[in-house]
Design an enzyme around this catalytic site. Structure first.
Site, short mmCIF file in Angstrom:
data_model
loop_
_atom_site.label_atom_id
_atom_site.label_comp_id
_atom_site.label_asym_id
_atom_site.label_seq_id
_atom_site.Cartn_x
_atom_site.Cartn_y
_atom_site.Cartn_z
N LYS A 21 0.84 -1.20 0.00
CA LYS A 21 0.00 0.00 0.00
C LYS A 21 0.88 1.26 0.00
O LYS A 21 2.09 1.18 0.25
CB LYS A 21 -0.92 -0.05 1.22
CG LYS A 21 -1.89 -1.25 1.21
CD LYS A 21 -2.80 -1.24 2.43
CE LYS A 21 -3.81 -2.38 2.36
NZ LYS A 21 -4.77 -2.33 3.51
N TYR A 61 -12.42 -2.86 -3.42
CA TYR A 61 -12.97 -2.92 -2.07
C TYR A 61 -14.50 -2.87 -2.05
O TYR A 61 -15.10 -2.45 -1.07
CB TYR A 61 -12.40 -1.79 -1.22
CG TYR A 61 -10.99 -2.03 -0.73
CD1 TYR A 61 -10.66 -3.16 0.02
CD2 TYR A 61 -9.97 -1.10 -0.98
CE1 TYR A 61 -9.37 -3.38 0.48
CE2 TYR A 61 -8.67 -1.31 -0.51
CZ TYR A 61 -8.38 -2.44 0.22
OH TYR A 61 -7.10 -2.65 0.69
N ARG A 97 -1.70 -14.66 3.96
CA ARG A 97 -2.49 -14.00 5.01
C ARG A 97 -1.83 -14.19 6.38
O ARG A 97 -1.81 -13.27 7.20
CB ARG A 97 -3.92 -14.54 5.04
CG ARG A 97 -4.76 -14.18 3.84
CD ARG A 97 -5.24 -12.75 3.84
NE ARG A 97 -6.19 -12.46 4.90
CZ ARG A 97 -6.95 -11.36 4.95
NH1 ARG A 97 -6.87 -10.45 3.98
NH2 ARG A 97 -7.77 -11.16 5.95
N THR A 103 -5.80 -7.97 10.27
CA THR A 103 -6.15 -6.66 9.69
C THR A 103 -5.67 -5.53 10.59
O THR A 103 -5.07 -4.55 10.13
CB THR A 103 -7.68 -6.56 9.49
OG1 THR A 103 -8.08 -7.64 8.65
CG2 THR A 103 -8.06 -5.24 8.86
N ARG A 114 2.43 -6.99 9.28
CA ARG A 114 1.70 -5.96 10.02
C ARG A 114 2.13 -5.92 11.48
O ARG A 114 2.14 -4.86 12.10
CB ARG A 114 0.19 -6.20 9.88
CG ARG A 114 -0.32 -5.86 8.47
CD ARG A 114 -1.71 -6.42 8.25
NE ARG A 114 -2.32 -6.00 6.99
CZ ARG A 114 -3.45 -6.51 6.52
NH1 ARG A 114 -4.08 -7.47 7.19
NH2 ARG A 114 -3.96 -6.07 5.38
N VAL A 121 -4.72 0.44 12.05
CA VAL A 121 -5.48 -0.41 11.12
C VAL A 121 -5.69 0.26 9.76
O VAL A 121 -5.77 -0.41 8.73
CB VAL A 121 -6.84 -0.84 11.74
CG1 VAL A 121 -7.76 0.36 11.94
CG2 VAL A 121 -7.51 -1.92 10.91
N ASN A 124 -2.00 -0.08 7.24
CA ASN A 124 -1.46 -1.41 7.56
C ASN A 124 -0.61 -2.03 6.44
O ASN A 124 -0.48 -3.23 6.34
CB ASN A 124 -2.58 -2.35 8.04
CG ASN A 124 -3.66 -2.57 7.00
OD1 ASN A 124 -3.58 -2.04 5.89
ND2 ASN A 124 -4.65 -3.37 7.33
N HIS A 127 -1.86 -5.36 1.33
CA HIS A 127 -3.11 -6.09 1.07
C HIS A 127 -2.79 -7.51 0.64
O HIS A 127 -1.82 -7.74 -0.07
CB HIS A 127 -3.90 -5.40 -0.07
CG HIS A 127 -4.99 -6.28 -0.58
ND1 HIS A 127 -6.22 -6.38 0.04
CD2 HIS A 127 -5.03 -7.16 -1.63
CE1 HIS A 127 -6.96 -7.27 -0.61
NE2 HIS A 127 -6.27 -7.76 -1.62
N GLU A 138 -9.39 -10.47 -7.89
CA GLU A 138 -8.46 -9.35 -7.76
C GLU A 138 -7.35 -9.41 -8.81
O GLU A 138 -6.95 -8.39 -9.36
CB GLU A 138 -7.89 -9.32 -6.34
CG GLU A 138 -8.96 -8.96 -5.31
CD GLU A 138 -8.56 -9.20 -3.85
OE1 GLU A 138 -7.40 -9.60 -3.61
OE2 GLU A 138 -9.42 -9.01 -2.97
#
Ligand code: IDP
Ligand code: MG
Length: 161
Positions: A21, A61, A97, A103, A114, A121, A124, A127, A138
Site C-alpha cells: 500500500k 474494495y 495472510r 487486519t 503488520r 489499522v 497497515n 493487502h 483481484e
C-alpha cells in the site's frame, strides 16, 4: 501447458494478489516485504508499480462499500504508488495472510508484516487476498492476462518434493 503451471500437481499453481500500500511504499518497505515472500519459496509471477485510480480501488474494495471507512480507504489507497503483485505456490492464499498478520496491527503477532511494521489499522502497509475466489477476482481486476509471466522455476524441485 504454460511452463509456470505444473500439470501433475495443480496445488502448487495456486495464486494470490498482494499489494504494498502507499504507506508501505513511502516507508521504504518494498524490498523487505518482497524479500519475505521470495525467501519463503513462493514464485513471483507479476509485479507493477502504479498509482491506482479511485475507480479501480472502489471496485477492489466493493465488499466494504457500506463501511464507514470506505471513502477514506479509497483515498488512502489512491494517494501514492502501490506495488501490485501476483505470487504463486502451495497454499499461497492462506500462507500469505498468515505472513501479513491480522487486519489490525494491534492483533498481529511479531514476525508478521503488520505485526512488525505498522500500528494503525488504516495504515497497515499491505493487502492480501482472503480466499482463492477473491484472489482470482483481484488478479483479473489488477492485471491483464499477458502481464502474468510464465517462467521455468529452477528452484521448484528444492521447494517441493
Ligand atoms: P484485510 O486487508 O485484512 O483483508 P479488510 O477487512 O478486507 O481487511 O479491510 C480492508 C482494509 O480496510 C484493511 O486492510 C484496512 O486498510 C482497512 N480497514 C479495515 N478495517 C478498518 C477500520 O476499522 N478502520 C479503518 N480502516 C479499516
Ligand atoms: Mg480483505
Amino acid at each position: 501447458m504454460e511452463t509456470c503451471l505444473n500439470p501433475a500437481w495443480t496445488g502448487i499453481n495456486e495464486r494470490t494478489f498482494l499489494a504494498i500500500k502507499p504507506d508501505g511504499y513511502q516507508r521504504r518497505l518494498v524490498g523487505e516485504i518482497i524479500r519475505r515472500f521470495e525467501r519463503k519459496g513462493f514464485r513471483l509471477v507479476a509485479m507493477k508499480m502504479m498509482q491506482a485510480s479511485e475507480g479501480l480501488l472502489k471496485e477492489h474494495y466493493i465488499a466494504l462499500q457500506n463501511r464507514p471507512f470506505y471513502d477514506r480507504l479509497v483515498k488512502y489507497m489512491s494517494s501514492g504508488p502501490v506495488i501490485a503483485m501476483v505470487w504463486q505456490g502451495l497454499h499461497v492464499v492462506k500462507t500469505a495472510r498468515v505472513m501479513l498478520g491480522e487486519t489490525n496491527p494491534a492483533d498481529s503477532s511479531p514476525g508478521t508484516i503488520r505485526g512488525d511494521f505498522c500500528v494503525d489499522v488504516s495504515r497497515n502497509v499491505i493487502h492480501g487476498s482472503d480466499s482463492k475466489e477473491s484472489a482470482q477476482r483481484e488478479i483479473s481486476l489488477w492485471f491483464q492476462p499477458d502481464e502474468l509471466v510464465c517462467w521455468q522455476d529452477s528452484a521448484e524441485s528444492w521447494v517441493y518434493e
